[in-house]
Each structure stands twice: as structure tokens, then as C-alpha cells.
Design an enzyme around this catalytic site. Structure first.
Site, PDB file in Angstrom:
ATOM      1  N   HIS A 246     -35.479 -14.787  19.240  1.00 20.12           N
ATOM      2  CA  HIS A 246     -36.489 -14.984  18.203  1.00 20.12           C
ATOM      3  C   HIS A 246     -36.539 -13.783  17.258  1.00 20.12           C
ATOM      4  O   HIS A 246     -35.966 -12.742  17.545  1.00 20.12           O
ATOM      5  CB  HIS A 246     -37.872 -15.284  18.791  1.00 20.12           C
ATOM      6  CG  HIS A 246     -38.474 -14.176  19.593  1.00 20.12           C
ATOM      7  ND1 HIS A 246     -38.075 -13.880  20.882  1.00 20.12           N
ATOM      8  CD2 HIS A 246     -39.437 -13.288  19.293  1.00 20.12           C
ATOM      9  CE1 HIS A 246     -38.782 -12.863  21.330  1.00 20.12           C
ATOM     10  NE2 HIS A 246     -39.614 -12.481  20.390  1.00 20.12           N
TER      11      HIS A 246
ATOM     12  N   HIS B  77     -39.154 -11.429  14.714  1.00 18.43           N
ATOM     13  CA  HIS B  77     -40.480 -11.010  14.252  1.00 18.43           C
ATOM     14  C   HIS B  77     -40.312 -10.348  12.899  1.00 18.43           C
ATOM     15  O   HIS B  77     -39.477  -9.451  12.741  1.00 18.43           O
ATOM     16  CB  HIS B  77     -41.086  -9.953  15.185  1.00 18.43           C
ATOM     17  CG  HIS B  77     -41.577 -10.472  16.473  1.00 18.43           C
ATOM     18  ND1 HIS B  77     -42.877 -10.877  16.666  1.00 18.43           N
ATOM     19  CD2 HIS B  77     -40.953 -10.642  17.656  1.00 18.43           C
ATOM     20  CE1 HIS B  77     -43.028 -11.265  17.918  1.00 18.43           C
ATOM     21  NE2 HIS B  77     -41.873 -11.138  18.543  1.00 18.43           N
TER      22      HIS B  77
ATOM     23  N   TYR C  29     -70.455  -7.849   5.032  1.00 14.40           N
ATOM     24  CA  TYR C  29     -70.467  -7.457   3.626  1.00 14.40           C
ATOM     25  C   TYR C  29     -71.062  -8.547   2.748  1.00 14.40           C
ATOM     26  O   TYR C  29     -71.792  -8.260   1.800  1.00 14.40           O
ATOM     27  CB  TYR C  29     -69.049  -7.123   3.155  1.00 14.40           C
ATOM     28  CG  TYR C  29     -68.978  -6.700   1.709  1.00 14.40           C
ATOM     29  CD1 TYR C  29     -69.338  -5.417   1.322  1.00 14.40           C
ATOM     30  CD2 TYR C  29     -68.577  -7.587   0.731  1.00 14.40           C
ATOM     31  CE1 TYR C  29     -69.293  -5.026  -0.002  1.00 14.40           C
ATOM     32  CE2 TYR C  29     -68.530  -7.216  -0.603  1.00 14.40           C
ATOM     33  CZ  TYR C  29     -68.882  -5.935  -0.959  1.00 14.40           C
ATOM     34  OH  TYR C  29     -68.842  -5.560  -2.274  1.00 14.40           O
TER      35      TYR C  29
END
Length: 137
Positions: free
Chosen positions: A61, A63, A127
Site C-alpha cells: 500500500h 501513504h 470559536y
């Protein structure tokens, strides 16, 4: 990583993971194939305005951690990277397609994508709460 485009400052980072087809049978990303994969991903980023922050190819795989402008849809980023890397790897190593992928594509259909930034969801919620003096209404 902050980026700038016309009238916009952004901090949009994606963690993307995808696997080759038949990953449990064939671990193809090693040696020269891994080098070609990494080089190709780096080469893809500049013309599309992506900034490659980190990348790691495992035997089964890949990333990728990159920053992209808000004009780039996450699905388009994945499509471009999958398409171009598959074409380059199969062109450079034609035996891989025949031996491991039986003439089909390199990548499985699925993928993982997550976002990352400098501010967490809880900070944003606080916020924008009503009554926050930092916000002019």
C-alpha cells in the site's frame, strides 16, 4: 502547510492511502518499482499545485500526505495519482501487469482519505459558538 492562490490562503492537507489490486497476494512495491512509484508521485504534485508533505510506500500500500488548493477535489487528486502512477509503472515494468494483475489495472477501486490541519474540530466549534466575542456579528 499553508498555501496561497488568488484571493485565498488555505491549509488543506490530505492523508491518502490506497492499495494495489490483489494486495493479499502480491506485494509489488519494492526496489525499482517503489522508486518509480515515489518519483512519479513527486512529479505529479507540482503541475497540479499539490505540495507533497510526506510519502511512504509499503510493499502492499501507499501513504501520501499532501497539501492541495481548495480548487482541487479530493476524488480528483486520487484519480490523477492512481491513473498516472499506474501508467508509468506498467510502462516501466510491463511484466508486472501480466504476471500480477492479469492485464487489469494496478490500483484497487477503494481508498482512504482524511483531512488534517492545525486546528481541531473542538476549537472550531468553540470559536463559532454564539456569544463568542472574537466573532463580529
Amino acid at each position: 502547510m499553508k498555501g496561497k492562490i488568488s484571493h485565498c490562503v488555505y491549509n488543506i492537507n490530505y492523508h491518502i492511502v490506497f492499495c494495489p489490486k490483489y494486495q493479499y497476494r502480491h506485494k509489488v512495491f519494492n526496489g525499482k518499482v517503489e522508486d518509480t512509484l515515489k518519483w512519479t508521485v513527486q512529479e505529479i504534485c507540482d503541475p497540479y499545485g499539490y505540495t507533497l508533505l510526506r510519502m511512504e510506500a509499503m510493499p502492499d500500500h501507499l501513504h501520501i500526505f499532501l497539501s492541495a488548493p481548495p480548487t482541487a477535489a479530493p476524488t480528483d487528486i486520487v484519480k490523477k495519482i492512481k491513473s498516472i502512477t499506474a501508467n508509468r509503472i506498467f510502462a516501466a515494468f510491463p511484466g508486472i501487469k501480466k504476471k500480477y494483475f492479469w492485464g487489469s489495472g494496478l490500483w484497487s477501486r477503494g481508498y482512504y482519505i482524511g483531512t488534517a490541519g492545525n486546528v481541531g474540530a473542538e476549537t472550531i466549534r468553540k470559536y463559532i459558538e454564539p456569544g463568542n466575542p472574537a466573532i463580529r456579528r
